[in-house]
Design an enzyme around this catalytic site. Structure first.
Site, PDB file in Angstrom:
ATOM      1  N   GLU A 104      63.826 -15.849  19.961  1.00 61.25           N
ATOM      2  CA  GLU A 104      63.036 -15.780  18.859  1.00 61.25           C
ATOM      3  C   GLU A 104      61.848 -14.539  19.084  1.00 61.25           C
ATOM      4  OE1 GLU A 104      62.428 -20.650  19.057  1.00 61.25           O
ATOM      5  OE2 GLU A 104      60.746 -19.534  18.918  1.00 61.25           O
ATOM      6  N   CYS A 117      55.434 -10.573  18.382  1.00 67.95           N
ATOM      7  CA  CYS A 117      55.605 -10.937  19.596  1.00 67.95           C
ATOM      8  C   CYS A 117      56.957 -11.308  19.898  1.00 67.95           C
ATOM      9  CB  CYS A 117      54.929 -12.531  19.129  1.00 67.95           C
ATOM     10  SG  CYS A 117      54.992 -13.747  20.611  1.00 67.95           S
ATOM     11  N   CYS A 124      63.134 -19.796  29.990  1.00 68.50           N
ATOM     12  CA  CYS A 124      62.080 -19.679  30.924  1.00 68.50           C
ATOM     13  C   CYS A 124      62.287 -20.387  32.187  1.00 68.50           C
ATOM     14  CB  CYS A 124      60.701 -19.547  30.559  1.00 68.50           C
ATOM     15  SG  CYS A 124      59.161 -19.152  31.721  1.00 68.50           S
ATOM     16  N   CYS A 128      56.484 -24.892  32.581  1.00 67.64           N
ATOM     17  CA  CYS A 128      55.414 -25.275  32.095  1.00 67.64           C
ATOM     18  C   CYS A 128      55.657 -26.681  31.162  1.00 67.64           C
ATOM     19  CB  CYS A 128      54.515 -24.350  31.418  1.00 67.64           C
ATOM     20  SG  CYS A 128      54.257 -22.690  32.408  1.00 67.64           S
ATOM     21  N   CYS A 131      55.346 -26.612  27.375  1.00 67.60           N
ATOM     22  CA  CYS A 131      55.893 -25.295  26.535  1.00 67.60           C
ATOM     23  C   CYS A 131      57.402 -25.662  26.070  1.00 67.60           C
ATOM     24  CB  CYS A 131      55.968 -24.130  27.539  1.00 67.60           C
ATOM     25  SG  CYS A 131      56.782 -22.853  26.906  1.00 67.60           S
ATOM     26  N   CYS A 344      55.971 -20.677  20.950  1.00 67.57           N
ATOM     27  CA  CYS A 344      57.118 -20.139  21.495  1.00 67.57           C
ATOM     28  C   CYS A 344      58.172 -21.199  21.984  1.00 67.57           C
ATOM     29  CB  CYS A 344      56.741 -19.287  22.738  1.00 67.57           C
ATOM     30  SG  CYS A 344      56.495 -20.069  24.167  1.00 67.57           S
TER      31      CYS A 344
END
Ligand code: SAH
Ligand code: SF4
Length: 357
Positions: A104, A117, A124, A128, A131, A344
């Site tokens: 994205e 962005c 990832c 976290c 997230c 995100c």
């Protein structure tokens, strides 16, 4: 990566142009294709200024040259799967890469200023807990060309120049440092996109060696740090990366960065209800940041799934009142694009984690 050739007389694989820095591009064009320098610059202008991604449409090149190069060079930015436009004008793009993976990007507008962005990884690895990207796991790093391609494709679709870049999409930019820095050099090169380094910001969860490498890069790229917690105990829970680079080491690296660059650092602080929005934590935050020149962004948490809630306006106000009292500059960031899941990783997640089919 191997790409099939569609024809032509060249036996070699086509070259992915967006992967090349200017010197590499120049060497290729002069040494391999025997082009004159002005020709190599003309092709750059088509790609980086006019957003023309098909060699056949580069009308100031001779027909013979176009026919020759069309089989040897691939430009191909990522393919648009879906675009969503928020009521406030924020646009979110879901792209498909050549291996079918999806990422994205988000385009934010503030008056005449547009900020892109960009994602740096597919997923990832840092997990976290708040997230969507982190909860979806890690697939792979993006190449420099895939980072650059997101930006050029958005400029083409938006039909205008975008003035700022934040590496704040999916992934941890400093875990993909080589491609990240290469993309920055491509964006920055006056012969390519020519975007000032000051118009680019890297957002990191606190990868200390990455911050140190940014100092060594000696380009005035800005730094933003996702802090979200004021002590190691809480930060370990919210951001497992803190076990590797605890707050003390992170703050030391920020001091080093500031001494070397003199640049103010942005601190991102997502406000999560009754987790990190206590008044005493605001004092803790001010103490932690003492002596650094910072600008704190207080960001209302964008709920991902049941686990955490967004802080109320009242709690954010009480927290920020302490920052004012302690002379910490801050802004309560107005939410952008919440109606289109602009946090995100949320669009990709809704589409299915690795929605290849
Ligand atoms: N990995 C880098 C950059 C990508 S995350 C980093 O962590 O900084 C970009 C920003 O979005 C980070 O500040 C991150 O903490 C924040 N973020 C992640 N999930 C969010 C959510 N659900 N609501 C609000 N902000 C979120
Ligand atoms: Fe990765 Fe940043 Fe999300 Fe953490 S907040 S999981 S570092 S993308």
């Amino acid at each position: 990566m191997k790409y099939l050739q569609s024809g032509g007389n060249a036996m070699e694989e086509p070259i992915i142009v967006l992967e090349l820095e200017y010197n590499q591009w120049l060497d290729l064009c002069t040494e391999k294709f025997g082009l004159q320098r002005y020709r190599t610059d003309q092709i750059c202008q088509w790609i980086y200024q006019k957003k023309v991604f098909n060699i056949a449409d580069m009308t100031n090149l001779s027909k013979e040259l176009r026919e020759d190069l069309v089989y040897k060079l691939l430009i191909l930015p990522p393919m648009l799967v879906r675009q969503e436009i928020s009521k406030d004008g924020t646009r979110k793009f879901l792209w498909q890469l050549r291996d079918g993976e999806r990422i994205e990007s988000v385009l934010l507008s503030h008056g005449n200023h547009m900020t892109a962005c960009l994602s740096s990884q597919v997923g990832c690895p840092l997990a976290c807990s708040f997230c969507a990207t982190g909860q979806g796991g890690f697939v792979r790093d993006l190449s420099a060309g895939e980072i650059v391609g997101q930006f050029l494709a958005m400029e083409k679709i938006a039909g205008m120049d975008i003035n700022n870049i934040v590496f704040m999409g999916m992934g941890e930019p400093f875990l993909n440092q080589e491609a990240l820095f290469k993309s920055i050099r491509i964006f920055n090169d006056p012969k390519m996109r020519g975007l000032g380094a000051r118009h680019m910001t890297i957002s990191t969860s606190g990868i200390v060696p990455g911050i140190q490498a940014l100092i060594k890069l000696q380009m005035p790229v800005k730094l933003s740090v996702s802090l979200h917690a004021t002590n190691d105990e809480l930060r370990n829970k919210l951001m497992p990366v803190n076990r590797q680079y605890p707050l003390g080491a992170l703050v030391d690296a920020l001091r080093e960065y500031q001494t070397a660059t003199g640049d103010r650092i942005t601190i991102e602080y997502v406000m999560i209800d009754k987790v990190n929005d206590l008044v005493e934590q605001a004092y803790e935050l001010a103490t932690l940041l003492n002596g650094l020149s910072v600008y704190v962004n207080l960001i209302p948490y964008n709920p991902v799934e049941g686990r955490f809630k967004r802080s109320s306006a009242g709690r954010i106000k009480a927290f920020s009142a302490v920052l004012s009292e302690m002379n910490i500059e801050f802004e309560i960031r107005r939410e952008k694009g919440s109606d289109i899941n602009a946090a995100c990783g949320q669009l990709r997640r809704r589409d299915g984690k690795d929605a290849k089919n």
